[in-house]
Write a protein that holds these residues in place. Structure first.
Motif, mmCIF file in Angstrom:
data_model
loop_
_atom_site.group_PDB
_atom_site.id
_atom_site.type_symbol
_atom_site.label_atom_id
_atom_site.label_comp_id
_atom_site.label_asym_id
_atom_site.label_seq_id
_atom_site.Cartn_x
_atom_site.Cartn_y
_atom_site.Cartn_z
ATOM 1 N N GLY A 86 0.828 -1.307 -0.003
ATOM 2 C CA GLY A 86 0.056 0.093 0.054
ATOM 3 C C GLY A 86 0.825 1.157 0.018
ATOM 4 O O GLY A 86 0.365 2.263 -0.062
ATOM 5 N N ASP A 126 -3.747 -6.444 -3.954
ATOM 6 C CA ASP A 126 -5.145 -7.126 -3.983
ATOM 7 C C ASP A 126 -5.127 -8.329 -4.953
ATOM 8 O O ASP A 126 -5.466 -9.417 -4.890
ATOM 9 N N GLU A 136 1.935 0.264 13.544
ATOM 10 C CA GLU A 136 1.298 1.082 12.546
ATOM 11 C C GLU A 136 1.326 0.569 11.218
ATOM 12 O O GLU A 136 0.342 0.589 10.510
ATOM 13 N N ALA A 171 -1.521 -1.944 9.362
ATOM 14 C CA ALA A 171 -2.878 -1.635 8.768
ATOM 15 C C ALA A 171 -3.282 -2.320 7.508
ATOM 16 O O ALA A 171 -4.411 -2.869 7.379
ATOM 17 N N TRP A 172 -2.645 -2.553 6.489
ATOM 18 C CA TRP A 172 -2.532 -3.312 5.385
ATOM 19 C C TRP A 172 -3.132 -4.612 5.792
ATOM 20 O O TRP A 172 -4.132 -5.479 5.062
ATOM 21 N N THR A 225 -4.410 -5.803 8.593
ATOM 22 C CA THR A 225 -5.869 -5.780 9.142
ATOM 23 C C THR A 225 -7.108 -5.672 8.236
ATOM 24 O O THR A 225 -7.874 -6.238 8.475
ATOM 25 N N GLU A 226 -6.542 -4.722 7.087
ATOM 26 C CA GLU A 226 -7.550 -4.752 6.337
ATOM 27 C C GLU A 226 -7.949 -5.948 5.378
ATOM 28 O O GLU A 226 -9.088 -6.238 5.032
ATOM 29 N N LEU A 227 -6.667 -6.657 5.143
ATOM 30 C CA LEU A 227 -6.771 -7.891 4.407
ATOM 31 C C LEU A 227 -7.574 -8.807 5.192
ATOM 32 O O LEU A 227 -8.349 -9.556 4.795
ATOM 33 N N ARG A 228 -7.311 -9.251 6.382
ATOM 34 C CA ARG A 228 -7.755 -10.123 7.180
ATOM 35 C C ARG A 228 -8.758 -9.705 8.307
ATOM 36 O O ARG A 228 -9.759 -10.646 9.152
ATOM 37 N N GLY A 229 -9.128 -8.447 8.389
ATOM 38 C CA GLY A 229 -10.443 -8.111 9.139
ATOM 39 C C GLY A 229 -10.170 -7.809 10.612
ATOM 40 O O GLY A 229 -8.931 -7.825 10.908
#
Length: 274
Positions: free
Chosen positions: A220, A227, A254, A257-258, A260-264
């Motif tokens: 990112g 993706d 920090e 975050a990528w 976290t977004e990928l795996r929820g």
């Protein structure tokens, strides 16, 4: 998809042996690293401290680099350097001890920059012979030996920069334990279409690593379409670990975050089904 934290480049906010616990504290249960010692054969106390840090943090070591020479001085491996046969053998004995203690199953044998006055043919023949001996030693322990292309211009006169060049080495060794390390950062930098290639060469890949480009930051932070890459990786059938081998543009925590977004809400505890 299973992610491992490369502790040679992540969690540098704390000393190396504290990074195993730091990775576990944010949810990683799988880790990897470059050669963790200053010398090819560490003192027994240094080796035991490394193993104890892994055990204490309750993480699993998934990949490690073979001794790669003096990296800060520009070395990028030694297996292709004439006269290193005993050096490589001694290092592999250390790796075998680590493998037996941790269950690690992937060892990256960086090829090495071209020594002055050494031809391509001699360098390749040396690498093939050394890698064959490494494979004979570690394959019975269930270990994959990896050959990694690196970015042109960042790693001296390093002759292995493409998948084809890595496969030339691997095919010459002709041992099923020797496989391709698919590093999306390095391959993208050298012009590869990493989304297509990770599917096309899935049957030759022994390990995957990621960082964005340019900059080698977290996914990112650059221009790689991660993706699409992660979708392609799933489609490819690759079932190994994906090493997070990037330099965070902020703190390590920090920078996740990528993930976290990928795996929820489950991130970054990254084993399949975790």
């Amino acid at each position: 998809m299973q992610f491992s934290a490369n502790l040679s480049i992540l969690f540098t906010e704390v000393p190396f042996l504290e990074r195993f616990a730091a990775a576990k504290a944010v949810g990683f249960v799988d880790v990897e690293c470059w050669w963790p010692f200053a010398t090819p054969v560490p003192e027994e106390a240094e080796l035991q401290a490394f193993l104890a840090a892994i055990e204490r943090a309750e993480v699993s070591l998934r990949a490690i680099n073979l001794y790669a020479g003096d990296m800060p001085a520009g070395d990028r491996g030694v297996v292709s350097h004439p006269g290193t046969e005993q050096l490589v053998a001694d290092t592999v004995d250390v790796v075998a001890t680590i493998v037996e203690a941790t269950g690690c199953r992937a060892v990256n044998a960086l090829y090495g920059v071209r020594p002055a006055g050494v031809s391509h043919e001699i360098q390749l023949a040396t690498a093939v012979a050394n890698l064959g001996r490494v494979a004979e030693r570690l394959d019975p322990l269930g270990v994959r030996i990896l050959v990694e292309p690196l970015t042109r211009g960042e790693n001296g006169d390093y002759p292995v920069t493409t998948i084809d060049e890595a496969l030339e080495v691997i095919d010459r060794v002709d041992h099923p334990a020797v496989r391709l390390l698919f590093d999306a950062y390095h391959l993208h930098n050298n012009g590869a279409d990493v989304v297509q290639d990770v599917v096309a060469w899935a049957d030759r890949i022994g390990h995957v690593q990621i960082a964005d480009s340019p900059g080698r930051g977290e996914p990112g932070s650059g221009t790689i379409d991660f993706d699409a890459f992660f979708t392609a990786l799933e489609v490819s059938g690759y079932d190994g670990f994906v090493g997070c081998e990037y330099r965070p543009t902020t703190t390590t925590s920090e920078s996740l975050a990528w993930l976290t977004e990928l795996r929820g809400a489950q991130a970054p505890a990254m084993r399949s089904g975790a």
